[in-house]
Design a protein around this motif. Structure first.
Motif, short mmCIF file in Angstrom:
data_model
loop_
_atom_site.label_atom_id
_atom_site.label_comp_id
_atom_site.label_asym_id
_atom_site.label_seq_id
_atom_site.Cartn_x
_atom_site.Cartn_y
_atom_site.Cartn_z
N LEU A 243 30.57 -41.87 -25.82
CA LEU A 243 30.67 -42.96 -24.84
C LEU A 243 30.97 -42.42 -23.44
N GLN A 244 31.63 -41.24 -23.36
CA GLN A 244 31.92 -40.65 -22.04
C GLN A 244 31.08 -39.42 -21.75
N GLY A 245 29.99 -39.23 -22.49
CA GLY A 245 29.09 -38.12 -22.20
C GLY A 245 29.09 -37.04 -23.27
N ALA A 246 27.92 -36.38 -23.41
CA ALA A 246 27.73 -35.42 -24.50
C ALA A 246 27.87 -33.98 -24.02
N LYS A 247 28.23 -33.77 -22.73
CA LYS A 247 28.33 -32.41 -22.23
C LYS A 247 29.77 -32.07 -21.86
N ALA A 248 30.18 -30.86 -22.17
CA ALA A 248 31.55 -30.43 -21.84
C ALA A 248 31.57 -28.92 -21.78
N GLU A 249 32.52 -28.37 -20.98
CA GLU A 249 32.69 -26.91 -20.98
C GLU A 249 33.87 -26.61 -21.91
N ILE A 250 33.62 -25.82 -22.94
CA ILE A 250 34.61 -25.60 -24.00
C ILE A 250 34.91 -24.12 -24.14
N ASN A 251 36.19 -23.79 -24.30
CA ASN A 251 36.57 -22.44 -24.71
C ASN A 251 36.62 -22.44 -26.24
N PHE A 252 35.65 -21.76 -26.86
CA PHE A 252 35.57 -21.81 -28.32
C PHE A 252 36.47 -20.80 -29.03
N ALA A 253 37.15 -19.94 -28.25
CA ALA A 253 37.96 -18.90 -28.92
C ALA A 253 39.02 -19.50 -29.83
N PRO A 254 39.78 -20.56 -29.40
CA PRO A 254 40.80 -21.12 -30.30
C PRO A 254 40.19 -21.68 -31.59
#
Ligand SMILES: NC(=O)c1ccc[n+]([C@@H]2O[C@H](COP(=O)([O-])OP(=O)(O)OC[C@H]3O[C@@H](n4cnc5c(N)ncnc54)[C@H](OP(=O)(O)O)[C@@H]3O)[C@@H](O)[C@H]2O)c1
Length: 329
Positions: A243-254
């Motif tokens: 609902l608030q968008g399908a794109k994000a910048e994520i740090n996947f290390a955790p």
């Protein structure tokens, strides 16, 4: 029993706002092999119907272009090869589309009996949310008794169903919602803690509780990174909408260090067999919860078929709590 040739249906005249929904007269559909024709008494209204109306969620190629993903009523005719239902049976069914009409067709295996003691109005509110919640929270997310479960949009059709199913499974339930009134409903339905996301940070609340084992999210956007922070080790984040968008910048290390799983699914484009398997699981696990009074559909409002546009305005206002239904009989 004789069937009419024509019926009332709500059509999407062109992509746009609620005003593009038009009452029309169309041919009664014929059930194909393995399908049933349902005389619709009530049809559920879901957020994906509004997305379809706006032109953002095209029906699969074989589906009716009419809106409506669920309905309850009476079996009016059987397609070739159908043995599990008889004409006159009361059913509630997941539909590929076409629920906003006097008659709708669907695979026989996507229909379920109306639970003992339940009326058709309540029964019409079950399929879309039960198929979505069970397949995502349990089949995909693997939620188990004793685990902590967080659902966003706790007062939505999906949310009110997810809280009750997770609670009946023996999970500890947390929910977010956008007002004190909505939070109170979430707690009444079985959430041990509802979080008003306008005043409180769900990440802190979940961290204090030890982290969520499963999160069901429909918000996306900046919630994706926050959800990963709110997850416990070995936690599972299940995405069902953005609902608030399908794109994000994520740090996947955790995610790697804490052995978390990021998954998701959408129901409508899945094959008939996959949906039939979910229906079997609902009959085995969720229908007993309903018959034991552990899952009761929360109904916000009812509109006649010809007021489908009003029903869409209501769902898009987010002022509602629970489900919205269209009455056809
Ligand atoms: N993947 C699938 O197969 C599948 C199937 C069915 C539905 N869905 C999705 O699941 C969601 C719920 O469906 P539904 O029919 O139950 O919808 P619904 O009753 O309309 O609920 C949506 C709720 O989400 C909250 N919300 C709306 N916009 C928001 C935003 N931008 N940020 C945060 N919260 C927001 C609102 O409550 P608040 O006041 O608390 O914000 C609203 O009541 C929809 O997004 C729908 O598309 C997915």
């Amino acid at each position: 029993m004789s069937l009419p040739e024509r019926m009332r249906a709500v059509e999407i005249s062109r992509p746009g706002g609620p005003e593009v929904l038009r009452l029309a007269e169309v041919a009664v559909p014929e059930p194909g092999p393995g399908q049933i024709l349902i005389e619709v008494a009530y049809a559920g209204v879901n957020r994906p119907d509004a997305l379809q109306r706006a032109g953002a969620y095209a029906p699969p190629p074989s589906a009716s272009p009419l809106p409506g993903l669920e309905a309850a009523g009476r079996v009016a005719a059987l397609g070739p090869g159908v043995t599990e239902w008889a004409v006159g049976d009361q059913v509630t069914a997941l539909l590929p589309g076409g629920g906003y009409a006097d008659y709708a067709v669907t695979p026989a295996a996507h229909a379920l009996p109306v639970p003992e003691g339940m009326g058709l109005r309540e029964a019409a509110c079950l399929p879309e949310t039960c198929f979505t919640v069970w397949s995502n929270v349990v089949m995909r997310g693997g939620l188990k008794a004793g685990e902590r479960f967080l659902v966003h949009g706790g007062s939505s059709g999906i949310g009110t169903t997810a809280i009750q199913i997770a609670n009946a499974l023996g999970a500890r339930v947390f929910a977010t919602a956008g007002s004190a009134e909505k939070c109170a409903v979430c707690e009444r339905l079985g959430a041990e803690r509802a979080i008003n996301y306008r005043d409180e940070d769900f990440v802190s609340v979940l961290a204090e509780a030890g982290g969520a084992d499963v999160i069901l999210d429909m918000v996306g956007g900046d919630y994706i990174a926050r959800n990963l922070r709110a997850l416990a080790e070995d936690g599972r984040l299940v995405q069902i909408a953005f609902l608030q968008g399908a794109k994000a910048e994520i740090n996947f290390a955790p995610l790697m260090m804490r052995r978390q799983t990021l998954t998701g699914s959408t129901l409508r484009p899945q094959g008939d067999l996959a949906k039939a398997r979910i229906a079997e699981a609902l009959l085995a696990h969720v229908w007993p919860m309903i018959e034991a009074g552990r899952l009761v559909p929360v109904i916000d409002s009812e509109f006649p078929l010809e007021a489908a546009a009003e029903a869409h305005r209501r769902i898009e206002s987010s002022g509602h709590i629970g489900k919205i239904v269209l009455a056809l009989r």
